[in-house]
Write an enzyme that holds these catalytic residues in place. Structure first.
Site, mmCIF file in Angstrom:
data_model
loop_
_atom_site.group_PDB
_atom_site.id
_atom_site.type_symbol
_atom_site.label_atom_id
_atom_site.label_comp_id
_atom_site.label_asym_id
_atom_site.label_seq_id
_atom_site.Cartn_x
_atom_site.Cartn_y
_atom_site.Cartn_z
ATOM 1 N N CYS A 14 0.866 -1.190 0.000
ATOM 2 C CA CYS A 14 0.000 0.000 0.000
ATOM 3 C C CYS A 14 0.901 1.238 0.000
ATOM 4 C CB CYS A 14 -0.863 0.001 1.250
ATOM 5 S SG CYS A 14 0.174 0.047 2.740
ATOM 6 N N CYS A 98 2.547 6.021 8.768
ATOM 7 C CA CYS A 98 1.609 6.242 7.658
ATOM 8 C C CYS A 98 0.703 7.429 8.002
ATOM 9 C CB CYS A 98 0.762 4.989 7.426
ATOM 10 S SG CYS A 98 -0.478 5.251 6.137
ATOM 11 N N HIS A 126 -0.896 -4.743 19.471
ATOM 12 C CA HIS A 126 -0.394 -4.470 18.121
ATOM 13 C C HIS A 126 0.320 -3.106 18.134
ATOM 14 C CE1 HIS A 126 -0.433 -3.237 13.886
ATOM 15 N NE2 HIS A 126 -0.506 -4.524 13.600
ATOM 16 N N GLU A 128 0.471 -0.616 16.198
ATOM 17 C CA GLU A 128 -0.335 0.571 15.886
ATOM 18 C C GLU A 128 -1.238 0.946 17.060
ATOM 19 O OE1 GLU A 128 -2.592 0.479 12.156
ATOM 20 O OE2 GLU A 128 -4.052 1.805 13.101
ATOM 21 N N THR A 165 -6.273 0.729 11.756
ATOM 22 C CA THR A 165 -6.507 0.896 10.311
ATOM 23 C C THR A 165 -6.630 -0.421 9.549
ATOM 24 O OG1 THR A 165 -4.125 1.003 9.966
ATOM 25 C CG2 THR A 165 -5.285 3.105 10.191
ATOM 26 N N SER A 221 1.446 -9.735 10.687
ATOM 27 C CA SER A 221 0.842 -8.689 9.853
ATOM 28 C C SER A 221 -0.668 -8.773 10.006
ATOM 29 C CB SER A 221 1.238 -8.901 8.388
ATOM 30 O OG SER A 221 0.350 -8.219 7.543
ATOM 31 N N ASN A 223 -3.110 -7.063 8.749
ATOM 32 C CA ASN A 223 -3.971 -7.037 7.560
ATOM 33 C C ASN A 223 -3.859 -8.327 6.754
ATOM 34 O OD1 ASN A 223 -2.525 -6.389 4.778
ATOM 35 N ND2 ASN A 223 -1.354 -5.384 6.395
ATOM 36 N N SER A 265 1.946 -5.387 3.365
ATOM 37 C CA SER A 265 3.396 -5.270 3.606
ATOM 38 C C SER A 265 4.193 -6.280 2.779
ATOM 39 C CB SER A 265 3.663 -5.487 5.098
ATOM 40 O OG SER A 265 2.978 -6.631 5.567
HETATM 41 FE FE1 SF4 Z 1 -1.268 3.115 5.835
HETATM 42 FE FE2 SF4 Z 1 -1.366 0.790 7.150
HETATM 43 FE FE3 SF4 Z 1 -3.324 1.456 5.452
HETATM 44 FE FE4 SF4 Z 1 -0.948 0.848 4.504
HETATM 45 S S1 SF4 Z 1 -2.303 -0.542 5.604
HETATM 46 S S2 SF4 Z 1 -2.226 2.621 3.878
HETATM 47 S S3 SF4 Z 1 0.405 1.639 6.096
HETATM 48 S S4 SF4 Z 1 -2.793 2.536 7.344
#
Ligand code: SF4
Length: 304
Positions: A14, A98, A126, A128, A165, A221, A223, A265
């Site tokens: 991303c 970010c 985590h 974040e 996020t 990770s 996400n 990532s």
């Molecule tokens: Fe930003 Fe994390 Fe979304 Fe990537 S996944 S755009 S680093 S908030």
């Protein structure tokens, strides 16, 4: 054995990850070693290892960094206490947080100033979440599930809701519903980012057509783990792997269509060997399944 491979689009890097990686990459090329990074620059084992081999030193405690050193803050963001300690140690910081994570920090900081109690929907521990909670630690409670919400003490204080996020869009919706039920006056910001939302929609689209879904991404990770869960939620067998070597070829037995995606990532170079391997096993059709076009880019952080 499979004859078709569906590639989720978008998948992989991303804009926030590209920005953080570019920062460290340039520092390693242009400045004297050692270069420090607070936490993994992004949550991917291969990316972190390749930077380590070039001389980057990753630390989880800012006090490990010698006075006056060059340090990069990762894409996940840091709490104000870390910034304070970095200043005390006269560290030369480049903050690669970010911008979409920074936005959540600013929302939390303002809400605390305005007297709200903050509910931070996310995974305790985590990076974040630790960073965001650090904006107002006495006023912030982390909630992950609807049960966490129903277990909260009843108070008359107004609630302000922010989210990590990189959460599952669907799971977060049920946690937010629970918050609305318990605290109808709560002010709610849903901060799940565009990259997370798009990657989850794309992996769902391939999972609905495939007999097997493989998601590339590391176990830490958030996400990437969520992508595997979203794929599995459609009823399709799904695995998360770090790379080709984690794949058991037996998974392909009796599967006609394989779906492939990757967390935010993950570089595409980790997918190339998997695609090549599938071609050698008989895949003749590789079809991108596009659910969104991404054009977002973030400007590089200030160099201090
Ligand atoms: Fe930003 Fe994390 Fe979304 Fe990537 S996944 S755009 S680093 S908030």
């Amino acid at each position: 054995m499979p004859h078709t491979l569906l590639l989720a689009e978008p998948r992989g890097f991303c804009a926030g990850v590209v920005r953080a990686i570019d920062v460290l990459d340039e520092l390693l090329d242009t400045e004297e070693l050692p270069i420090y990074a607070f936490h993994e620059i992004v949550h991917n084992r291969h990316v972190v290892e390749s930077f380590r081999e070039r001389g980057a030193i990753f630390v989880n405690d800012i006090k490990e960094v010698p006075f006056g050193s060059r340090i990069v803050f990762s894409a996940h963001g840091v709490s104000p206490l870390v910034v304070e300690e970095a200043t005390k140690r006269n560290l030369r910081v480049i903050d690669a947080t970010c911008p979409l994570v920074t936005k959540v920090h600013l929302e939390s900081r303002k809400a605390a100033k305005d007297g709200f109690d903050i509910l931070l929907v996310g995974h305790e521990g985590h990076d974040e979440v630790v960073g965001t909670k650090g904006e107002a630690p006495d006023r912030t409670t982390v909630v992950d599930t609807p049960k966490d919400v129903f277990d909260l003490e009843t108070t008359t204080k107004k609630k302000f809701v922010v989210t990590q996020t990189t959460l599952s869009v669907d799971d977060t919706a049920s946690t937010i519903d629970a918050i609305i039920e318990r605290f109808p006056d709560a002010e709610i910001r849903n901060d799940i980012c565009y990259a997370t939302t798009n990657r989850q929609a794309a992996v769902r689209a391939i999972a609905e057509r495939a007999g097997l879904v493989i998601v590339v991404g590391s176990a830490n990770s958030s996400n990437s783990v969520r992508l595997q869960e979203v794929a599995a939620s459609t009823g399709t067998v799904s695995y998360r792997v770090d790379g080709l070597s984690d794949i058991d070829p037996n998974w392909y037995k009796n599967v006609d269509i394989v779906g492939l995606s990757a967390g935010a990532s993950v570089p595409d170079s980790l997918l190339d060997p998997i695609i090549k391997d599938l071609r050698m096993r008989g895949v003749t059709k590789v079809e991108p399944v596009i659910v969104a076009e991404e054009t977002i880019e973030f400007r590089p952080p200030d160099n201090s």
